[in-house]
Design an enzyme around this catalytic site. Structure first.
Site, PDB file in Angstrom:
ATOM      1  N   GLU A  39       0.817  -1.204   0.000  1.00 18.74           N
ATOM      2  CA  GLU A  39       0.000   0.000   0.000  1.00 18.74           C
ATOM      3  C   GLU A  39       0.863   1.271   0.000  1.00 18.74           C
ATOM      4  O   GLU A  39       1.705   1.457   0.898  1.00 18.74           O
ATOM      5  CB  GLU A  39      -0.943  -0.011   1.217  1.00 18.74           C
ATOM      6  CG  GLU A  39      -1.794   1.240   1.370  1.00 18.74           C
ATOM      7  CD  GLU A  39      -2.683   1.531   0.178  1.00 18.74           C
ATOM      8  OE1 GLU A  39      -3.331   0.598  -0.334  1.00 18.74           O
ATOM      9  OE2 GLU A  39      -2.714   2.694  -0.268  1.00 18.74           O
ATOM     10  N   THR A  81      -5.990   1.544  -5.403  1.00 18.32           N
ATOM     11  CA  THR A  81      -5.564   0.144  -5.276  1.00 18.32           C
ATOM     12  C   THR A  81      -6.282  -0.748  -6.286  1.00 18.32           C
ATOM     13  O   THR A  81      -5.668  -1.623  -6.911  1.00 18.32           O
ATOM     14  CB  THR A  81      -5.856  -0.426  -3.869  1.00 18.32           C
ATOM     15  OG1 THR A  81      -5.366   0.462  -2.879  1.00 18.32           O
ATOM     16  CG2 THR A  81      -5.198  -1.779  -3.687  1.00 18.32           C
TER      17      THR A  81
HETATM   18  C1  GP9 Z   1      -8.757  -0.564   0.794  1.00 16.62           C
HETATM   19  C2  GP9 Z   1      -7.346  -0.509   0.384  1.00 16.62           C
HETATM   20  C3  GP9 Z   1      -6.897   0.901   0.172  1.00 16.62           C
HETATM   21  O1  GP9 Z   1      -9.288  -1.828   0.834  1.00 16.62           O
HETATM   22  O2  GP9 Z   1      -7.112  -1.287  -0.726  1.00 16.62           O
HETATM   23  O3  GP9 Z   1      -7.504   1.436  -0.930  1.00 16.62           O
HETATM   24  P1  GP9 Z   1      -6.960   2.732  -1.648  1.00 16.62           P
HETATM   25  O4  GP9 Z   1      -7.569   3.914  -0.952  1.00 16.62           O
HETATM   26  O5  GP9 Z   1      -5.484   2.766  -1.569  1.00 16.62           O
HETATM   27  O6  GP9 Z   1      -7.454   2.572  -3.034  1.00 16.62           O
HETATM   28 MN    MN Z   2      -3.851   1.676  -2.173  1.00 18.57          MN
END
Ligand code: GP9
Ligand code: MN
Length: 416
Positions: A39, A81
């Site tokens: 992330e 994401t």
């Molecule tokens: C949420 C995580 C984060 O499930 O995948 O999402 P993002 O805000 O980075 O798209």
């Molecule tokens: Mn993300």
């Protein structure tokens, strides 16, 4: 009737679905594929320090034992994401607006999990958020995932939670029993969460000091990145203890930026560089690692690559024939590749140039070569112009496929 697909298929077959296997073809045949989405981890933290301390000691060391792509770009847009997932699963571009995971979750796709399932893999996703976030429950089923371990698969308490949810260390720890009980070979995708804006961390989990700038976001970012680095290190140890490690290949990828250009001033202070439009594009690089246990011939690879290229690259390593696939990516290990990486807003990077907002920069020096506004108009073209048109064409072809659900008209010739 799908006729509109013919031109696109011709284009892909000629320009992007480049045939030819690499020396690494099949090197990971029948191995488990463990894919970790990091992330908001950007490349600028790799091999870098804050207050004199390494930010990512584990990821830095891992470079020596991996193929590490130092000029790998995220290509996501508003779907964040989920866009990065879409790029990896389909080697198509995400949508210019909204999230394709919401808007086109019912389309026909020819996805990575589906292709792996046709080759005796089973596929799972591990992510400790609610299953409906980004419409993942619907999209994953359509993409062919067998199982999705969402927040319900985890024991989430006050102590093991911060920010968006379950802390990464607990996430990997609690995922291990599920992972170990899976039938092999498997494809398992892990999506981390702790290093998410606004980068909150409990004091007890902070192992390096904050940065000092006018941006609380950037100041905290280094601490949460370090936390994720430690969580990945623990995960590798658990994989080794379980015995799964030697039968797997492990791929790590940053999903998208964590620090937006709202934090220009602080970033420019940290990087000790002016934050130009060129720098902004260069900051869209995210780490990409392919770690093959027991493999010695590792390298840092400097070619321009991106998330669009992941699918054909992984299929080649796994020894899965993708000659009937349709994708906009090219195998990262091939020498003969498409000459650019397109970002979703039409910016692009080639060996020589970085193009963004009508400006053409020298990629090596960051110098402005020309900008559309400054050209004389007497038939004078930007040095970037030939690519501008190719990139526009490629992005619009991808949009046509998605908006028209065009793959429903195509026979991918998979046995089933
Ligand atoms: C949420 C995580 C984060 O499930 O995948 O999402 P993002 O805000 O980075 O798209
Ligand atoms: Mn993300």
């Amino acid at each position: 009737d799908g006729n509109e697909l013919n031109d696109i298929v011709d284009y892909m077959e000629n320009e992007t679905t480049i045939q030819g296997k690499t020396d690494l073809y099949g090197i990971a045949e029948d191995k488990n594929l463990i894919f970790v989405s990091l992330e908001s981890v950007q490349s600028f933290v790799i091999n870098n320090t804050v207050n004199g301390e390494e930010v990512t000691p584990f990821l830095n060391d891992l470079i020596d034992d991996s193929y590490y792509f130092e000029n790998f770009y995220h290509q996501t847009a508003q779907g964040k994401t989920s866009d990065s997932e879409f790029l990896v699963e389909n080697s198509l571009y995400p949508s210019p607006r909204g999230a394709v995971y919401f808007t086109h979750a019912q389309n026909d796709y020819h996805s990575l999990p589906e292709m792996l399932n046709n080759n005796d893999y089973m596929s799972t996703v591990f992510h400790a958020n609610n299953e409906s976030f980004w419409n993942r429950d619907v999209m994953y089923e359509n993409l062919g995932y067998d199982t999705f371990h969402d927040v319900k698969s985890y024991n989430v308490t006050d102590e093991n939670t911060v920010g968006w949810g379950l802390k990464d260390k607990a996430f990997f720890e609690q995922s291990m029993p599920y992972l170990e009980s899976q039938q092999q070979p498997f494809y398992s995708k892990f999506i981390t969460l702790t290093n998410h804006y606004p980068f909150d961390l409990d004091q007890e989990d902070a192992t390096i000091e904050k940065y000092d700038s006018n941006s609380r976001t950037l100041n905290q970012y280094f601490q949460t990145v370090r936390y994720t680095d430690e969580a990945i290190k623990e995960f590798f140890n658990k994989l080794k203890e379980s015995g799964l490690y030697k039968d797997s290949i492990i791929v790590l990828m940053g999903d998208h930026y964590g620090i937006s250009d709202f934090h220009k001033k602080a970033m420019s202070q940290y990087l000790d560089k002016e934050y130009t439009d060129y720098q902004h594009v260069q900051l869209q690089r995210v780490p990409f690692y392919i770690h093959i246990p027991g493999h010695d011939d590792n390298q840092v690879i400097s070619k321009i690559t991106g998330q669009i290229d992941v699918k054909p690259t992984l299929l080649d390593l796994l020894g899965i024939d993708d000659s009937n696939d349709l994708s906009f990516g090219t195998n990262m290990f091939l020498d003969e590749r498409k000459p650019y990486i397109a970002l979703r807003d039409g910016s692009f990077i080639t060996d020589e140039y970085v193009y963004t907002k009508d400006q053409c920069f020298n990629r090596q020096t960051g110098e402005l070569i020309d900008s559309t506004n400054n050209l004389s108009g007497k038939g004078e073209d930007s040095a970037c112009q030939p690519y501008v048109e190719q990139v526009e064409k490629e992005l619009s072809y991808s949009d046509e496929i998605i908006f028209g659900d065009l793959f429903r008209f195509h026979d991918f010739k998979d046995e089933s």
